[in-house]
Motif scaffolding. Structure first.
Motif, PDB file in Angstrom:
ATOM      1  N   GLU A  67       0.734  -1.203   0.031  1.00 13.09           N
ATOM      2  CA  GLU A  67      -0.040  -0.157  -0.163  1.00 13.09           C
ATOM      3  C   GLU A  67       0.858   1.337  -0.126  1.00 13.09           C
ATOM      4  O   GLU A  67       1.811   1.382   0.810  1.00 13.09           O
ATOM      5  N   GLU A  68       0.630   2.298  -0.922  1.00 16.91           N
ATOM      6  CA  GLU A  68       1.496   3.456  -1.153  1.00 16.91           C
ATOM      7  C   GLU A  68       1.030   4.436   0.364  1.00 16.91           C
ATOM      8  O   GLU A  68      -0.159   4.710   0.639  1.00 16.91           O
ATOM      9  N   THR A  69       2.277   4.606   0.944  1.00 18.19           N
ATOM     10  CA  THR A  69       2.216   5.853   2.143  1.00 18.19           C
ATOM     11  C   THR A  69       2.618   7.017   1.894  1.00 18.19           C
ATOM     12  O   THR A  69       2.943   7.798   2.763  1.00 18.19           O
ATOM     13  N   LYS A  70       3.163   7.470   0.789  1.00 18.43           N
ATOM     14  CA  LYS A  70       4.196   8.639   0.348  1.00 18.43           C
ATOM     15  C   LYS A  70       3.183   9.767   0.648  1.00 18.43           C
ATOM     16  O   LYS A  70       2.212   9.851   0.213  1.00 18.43           O
ATOM     17  N   GLY A  71       3.639  10.725   1.467  1.00 18.61           N
ATOM     18  CA  GLY A  71       3.141  12.089   1.714  1.00 18.61           C
ATOM     19  C   GLY A  71       2.024  12.119   2.554  1.00 18.61           C
ATOM     20  O   GLY A  71       1.390  13.135   2.784  1.00 18.61           O
ATOM     21  N   ARG A  72       1.636  10.788   3.005  1.00 19.61           N
ATOM     22  CA  ARG A  72       0.244  10.909   4.090  1.00 19.61           C
ATOM     23  C   ARG A  72       1.103  10.876   5.539  1.00 19.61           C
ATOM     24  O   ARG A  72       2.024  10.199   5.892  1.00 19.61           O
ATOM     25  N   THR A  73       0.143  11.628   6.326  1.00 18.24           N
ATOM     26  CA  THR A  73       0.486  11.470   7.891  1.00 18.24           C
ATOM     27  C   THR A  73       0.203   9.790   8.176  1.00 18.24           C
ATOM     28  O   THR A  73      -0.335   9.427   7.827  1.00 18.24           O
TER      29      THR A  73
END
Length: 440
Positions: free
Chosen positions: A427-433
């Protein structure tokens, strides 16, 4: 504005780089004590007349300790704090490394390597959890990869110790040097704060508020006088079943397979690398020199991953680096001239350690604060099972015909499989808090 929102708005500054340096040096010492055994093994095998299988057992003993340490320290860090465990594990693995220099036979060395591994395995998930919980959301990936880059510095230190010390003073001296990081614990107590998220989670609100006020003041932001808690969530004790609950089962499955594969490949390759090169005709000193150059290639690998992880994301960076490492491992296993072995070995090192940086970024992001160290610790522990198996498997394979080529063909297949798993299940988590990633 609640305490956690205030912390996440604090811009990148001196505090973050200072924390990176403090935790990074602990990480570097961890890697140095891990790497020393790889360079000691060729000399120790001759001095004690060890078989390939016994050499594999020595490599595996530390990984058994790491597996147990990762599970227990991860659980303890969620209960008694990140900083306390960071300091305690640093002292444990440093002293145990010094004891390895006093080992009098094969069995005593196995016992001391287990203790080293227990401390090392305990520190890694705790350090990365602490850094994850303080990093600004848009820079988190880069900071965790930079933290992992200290691992390359630690292996470089181990290679230099091996190259400069072992030929002149013996393998015992290398282990004794590895005990010196115990003195660093005083700097940890002075410079590493407890996690704000952990303090809030444990109800220690005023401590968390005081820390955030200090960060706001240092960043030139308006200090919020009142301590406001984030939206209340049900507080329950972290349990193993939580990481296999409906919300996290896919993440946990992906992480466990990822960790197993990358740890299996890393420790199978790098624990044996000096000995494998000796088997290919290198002298012990020449093999140390070759591994020293390959270790230097780890650093640009980390920096490349640190740049890409917040640009193109965790999934693409991680799967890309794993695929690159797999291809380089295949060509390295084909043998050839010293120059070609050095080129393919350096590229293999570049991609493998770059991938490691992303793994340590990605893992703690996928769990909420209450079970973050627990989930990270269990993923690392499952990975250590791969690490336990790999040195022993290589020890048996190297004795067979065409062992060198078959060993690296095996690692090629493992890393390609892991790259595919990340693409399919990740699951992509880039840029998320961290709150956005784990809401609900």
């Amino acid at each position: 504005m609640d305490i956690l929102s205030r912390m996440e708005r604090i811009p990148l500054g001196r505090f973050h780089y200072r924390l990176l340096a403090f935790t990074g040096f602990g990480w570097m010492f961890d890697a140095m004590d891990t790497g020393i055994i790889a360079f000691v093994l060729p000399t120790l095998a001759k001095a004690w007349g060890l078989s390939s299988a016994q050499m594999g057992y020595i490599g595996s003993a530390g990984l058994i300790g790491m597996a147990l340490g990762a599970v227990l320290a991860g659980t303890a860090a969620d209960r008694i704090g990140r900083r306390n465990l960071f300091a305690a594990t640093l002292v444990l693995y440093s002293i145990a490394t010094g004891l390895c220099g006093l080992a009098w036979n094969f069995e005593s060395l196995l016992a001391f390597r287990f203790l080293v591994g227990f401390g090392l395995g305990g520190q890694l998930p705790v350090a990365v959890t602490l850094m994850t919980e303080y990093s600004p959301p848009d820079k988190r990936g880069r900071f965790i990869v930079l933290l992992e880059s200290f691992w390359g510095l630690g292996w470089l230190a181990a290679a230099l110790v091996a190259y400069l010390v072992i030929p002149h003073y013996g393998w015992q001296a290398a282990f004794l040097i590895g005990s010196l990081p115990a003195l660093y614990v005083f700097q940890v107590w002075r410079g590493v704060p407890e996690s704000v998220r952990y303090l809030v989670d444990k109800g220690r609100v005023q401590e968390a508020h005081h820390l955030v006020c200090q960060l706001e003041q240092a960043a030139g932001l308006a200090v919020v006088e009142e301590a406001v808690l984030p939206p209340k969530q049900e507080q329950t004790r972290a349990a193993f079943s939580d990481i296999w609950g409906r919300a996290f089962i896919r993440r946990t499955l992906m992480l466990w397979l990822l960790w197993f594969g990358i740890v299996y490949s890393y420790y199978g390759i790098f624990t044996w690398l000096p000995s494998l090169l000796v088997g290919q005709g290198y002298t012990v000193l020449k093999s140390f020199e070759a591994v020293l150059w390959m270790t230097l290639a780890q650093l640009p690998g980390y920096f490349a991953a640190a740049y890409l992880v917040d640009k193109i994301g965790r999934k693409l960076t991680l799967s890309g680096f794993l695929t690159g490492c797999a291809l380089c491992a295949y060509f390295f296993g084909q043998g050839g001239s010293e120059t070609m072995l050095l080129v393919w070995g350096s590229l293999m090192s570049f991609f493998n350690l770059g991938a490691w940086g992303v793994v340590y970024t990605y893992t703690p992001e996928l769990y909420p604060t209450r079970i973050r160290a627990l989930g990270s610790g269990w993923a690392a522990a499952v990975g250590r099972i791969g690490g336990i198996l790999a040195p022993t498997v290589v020890g048996y394979m190297i004795a067979g015909q065409g062992g060198f080529e078959k060993i690296f063909a095996m690692f090629t297949a493992v890393m390609l499989g892991v790259a595919l798993i990340v693409l399919l299940l990740g699951e992509e988590t880039k840029g998320r808090t961290l709150s956005e990633i784990n809401k609900g």
